[in-house]
Design a protein around this motif. Structure first.
Motif, short mmCIF file in Angstrom:
data_model
loop_
_atom_site.label_atom_id
_atom_site.label_comp_id
_atom_site.label_asym_id
_atom_site.label_seq_id
_atom_site.Cartn_x
_atom_site.Cartn_y
_atom_site.Cartn_z
N THR A 151 -24.70 -32.49 -10.38
CA THR A 151 -24.22 -33.51 -11.11
C THR A 151 -23.71 -34.89 -10.36
OG1 THR A 151 -22.29 -32.51 -11.82
CG2 THR A 151 -23.96 -32.50 -13.41
N GLY A 152 -23.57 -35.90 -10.92
CA GLY A 152 -23.20 -37.19 -10.18
C GLY A 152 -21.59 -37.58 -9.98
N MET A 172 -33.89 -16.04 -14.46
CA MET A 172 -34.49 -17.41 -14.62
C MET A 172 -33.73 -18.48 -14.34
SD MET A 172 -36.13 -16.06 -18.33
CE MET A 172 -36.40 -17.69 -19.04
N VAL A 173 -32.80 -18.65 -13.69
CA VAL A 173 -31.70 -19.81 -13.70
C VAL A 173 -32.15 -20.20 -11.83
CG1 VAL A 173 -29.55 -20.60 -13.45
CG2 VAL A 173 -29.97 -19.45 -15.26
N LEU A 174 -32.18 -21.34 -11.73
CA LEU A 174 -32.26 -21.85 -10.26
C LEU A 174 -31.76 -23.30 -10.42
CD1 LEU A 174 -35.72 -21.07 -8.83
CD2 LEU A 174 -33.59 -20.38 -7.98
N PRO A 175 -31.41 -23.94 -9.29
CA PRO A 175 -30.82 -25.43 -9.64
C PRO A 175 -31.65 -26.30 -9.70
CG PRO A 175 -30.30 -24.22 -7.49
CD PRO A 175 -31.06 -23.36 -8.04
N ALA A 176 -31.21 -27.52 -10.12
CA ALA A 176 -31.97 -28.60 -10.31
C ALA A 176 -31.44 -29.76 -9.31
CB ALA A 176 -32.07 -29.36 -11.70
N ILE A 177 -31.95 -30.09 -8.15
CA ILE A 177 -31.28 -30.85 -7.13
C ILE A 177 -31.59 -32.16 -7.31
CG2 ILE A 177 -31.01 -31.08 -4.61
CD1 ILE A 177 -30.12 -28.32 -5.80
N ASP A 178 -30.58 -32.96 -7.71
CA ASP A 178 -30.55 -34.56 -7.87
C ASP A 178 -29.84 -35.08 -6.62
OD1 ASP A 178 -30.04 -37.28 -8.49
OD2 ASP A 178 -30.35 -36.69 -10.82
N PHE A 179 -30.71 -35.51 -5.70
CA PHE A 179 -30.09 -35.87 -4.32
C PHE A 179 -29.28 -37.45 -4.64
CE2 PHE A 179 -33.33 -32.79 -2.86
CZ PHE A 179 -32.77 -32.54 -1.83
N ALA A 180 -29.69 -38.16 -5.54
CA ALA A 180 -29.00 -39.39 -5.95
C ALA A 180 -27.46 -38.82 -6.37
CB ALA A 180 -29.63 -40.23 -7.08
N HIS A 181 -27.45 -37.77 -7.19
CA HIS A 181 -26.27 -37.31 -7.78
C HIS A 181 -25.45 -36.75 -6.54
CE1 HIS A 181 -27.48 -36.81 -12.30
NE2 HIS A 181 -27.16 -38.09 -11.92
N ILE A 217 -36.56 -31.44 -8.35
CA ILE A 217 -35.77 -32.46 -7.72
C ILE A 217 -35.89 -33.68 -8.60
CG2 ILE A 217 -35.92 -33.88 -5.58
CD1 ILE A 217 -37.23 -31.29 -4.22
N HIS A 218 -34.83 -34.45 -8.53
CA HIS A 218 -34.59 -35.81 -8.83
C HIS A 218 -34.06 -36.72 -7.84
CE1 HIS A 218 -33.52 -34.69 -13.40
NE2 HIS A 218 -34.86 -34.38 -12.99
N ILE A 219 -34.93 -37.70 -7.69
CA ILE A 219 -34.62 -38.91 -6.60
C ILE A 219 -34.60 -40.22 -7.26
CG2 ILE A 219 -35.22 -39.87 -4.56
CD1 ILE A 219 -36.26 -37.19 -3.51
N SER A 220 -33.67 -41.12 -7.21
CA SER A 220 -33.56 -42.41 -7.32
C SER A 220 -32.38 -43.09 -6.47
CB SER A 220 -33.06 -42.78 -8.92
OG SER A 220 -31.80 -42.25 -9.09
N GLY A 221 -32.52 -44.45 -6.51
CA GLY A 221 -31.28 -45.12 -6.12
C GLY A 221 -30.14 -44.91 -6.86
N ILE A 222 -29.05 -45.07 -6.23
CA ILE A 222 -27.85 -45.06 -7.30
C ILE A 222 -26.66 -45.77 -7.02
CG2 ILE A 222 -26.54 -42.96 -6.13
CD1 ILE A 222 -26.58 -41.73 -8.81
N GLU A 223 -25.82 -46.44 -8.06
CA GLU A 223 -24.60 -47.12 -7.63
C GLU A 223 -23.56 -46.03 -8.01
OE1 GLU A 223 -22.24 -50.74 -9.62
OE2 GLU A 223 -24.61 -50.70 -9.91
N TYR A 224 -22.66 -46.22 -7.04
CA TYR A 224 -21.48 -45.11 -7.31
C TYR A 224 -20.00 -45.75 -6.82
CZ TYR A 224 -22.57 -45.00 -2.06
OH TYR A 224 -22.81 -45.33 -0.91
N GLY A 225 -19.04 -45.17 -7.12
CA GLY A 225 -17.67 -45.66 -6.97
C GLY A 225 -16.81 -44.35 -6.71
#
Length: 281
Positions: A151-152, A172-181, A217-225
């Motif tokens: 998570t982000g 049955m569990v594995l991680p979903a890796i969101d690289f933007a998060h 995997i999830h990939i996107s651009g991301i704005e963060y603070g």
């Protein structure tokens, strides 16, 4: 759960360019665009009936498009109220059931919030809820990967080590890796070849090489603070070094599905797939 033959690229939901948008038309459009995966968005509710799911399965298979799904946003397996936890479990089970009926492969969801509780207690609560979910899915013969997401925001449960531990302890569990998060959660970190190598090496060491052949995997651009994730951006409007990231995924011979969550979902999915095909490692 079936094995994925390569790293596939697709969209979070129906491509924006789909004429007369529907899930089936979206799958056909994904194929037209030269992509080979699509994430069903159940984020505001499970909007597919069982009869439609069977048709979706046929169309996805015919077009060689692998389906994943994102469960509803209204999930918190660490809620203080028991009824909210039970409702969250039901939403995950229903999402998994519908995805399975549609011939899908992997379900992603945000597992919960810390709510200022000790992380160990939160982990225990979420693990217990996941065990109930998996037991129910097994009893119904539903075979899809159940994937809590990286998570982000630091207030959300789901750093990489927590997800790896859950994957070790719950079937049955594995991680979903969101690289933007990961990038936003670490306030601009997780944006170098060295850090991505570290992440993938940890997954391989703790969960085995098979986990790298089976990634959601999830990939996107991301704005963060300071508080982490703010909003998703298109790749070329963000500081995520996505081309370097793809190079590292290739170096580790990663297979599975990469879903673009950028505002321009298909534009960035196509961009990543083209770059991937150009890469020589």
């Amino acid at each position: 759960m079936f094995k994925i033959d390569k790293l596939r690229f697709g969209t979070a939901g129906i491509p924006l360019s789909t004429p007369k948008p529907s899930t089936i038309a979206g799958i056909e459009q994904v194929r037209q665009l030269g992509l080979d995966a699509m994430e069903l968005e159940f984020v505001r509710g499970i909007n597919i009936k069982p009869e439609l799911a069977k048709k979706i399965k046929h169309v996805a298979k015919k077009n060689d498009v692998v389906l994943t799904a994102h469960a509803p946003y209204y999930i918190n397996l660490n809620a203080k109220e028991k009824e909210k936890v039970e409702a969250s479990k039901r939403r995950i089970i229903q999402s998994a059931e519908r995805l399975y009926e549609a011939g899908g492969w992997s379900l992603v969801f945000h597992a919960g919030y810390y709510l200022k509780q000790p992380p160990e207690q939160v982990y225990s609560n979420i693990k217990s809820a996941l065990e109930d979910i998996v037991e129910e899915l097994k009893s119904r013969g539903i075979k899809v990967w159940v994937r809590p997401e990286l998570t982000g925001k630091p207030t959300q449960f789901g750093d990489l080590r927590e997800l790896i531990k859950l994957s070790q302890e719950v079937d049955m569990v594995l991680p979903a890796i969101d690289f933007a998060h990961a990038h936003a959660r670490n306030k601009g970190g997780c944006n170098s070849e060295e850090e991505w190598r570290e992440m993938l090496t940890l997954i391989e060491n703790e969960l085995g090489k098979e986990a790298l052949r089976n990634m959601h995997i999830h990939i996107s651009g991301i704005e963060y603070g300071e508080k982490g994730e703010k909003r998703h951006l298109n790749l070329q409007e963000s500081d995520l070094k996505w081309e370097d990231l793809l190079r590292i995924l290739k170096e580790f011979n990663v297979r599975g599905v990469v879903i673009s969550e950028s505002p321009n979902i298909e534009g960035d999915a196509i961009l990543m797939k083209r770059k991937w095909e150009e890469l020589k490692v």
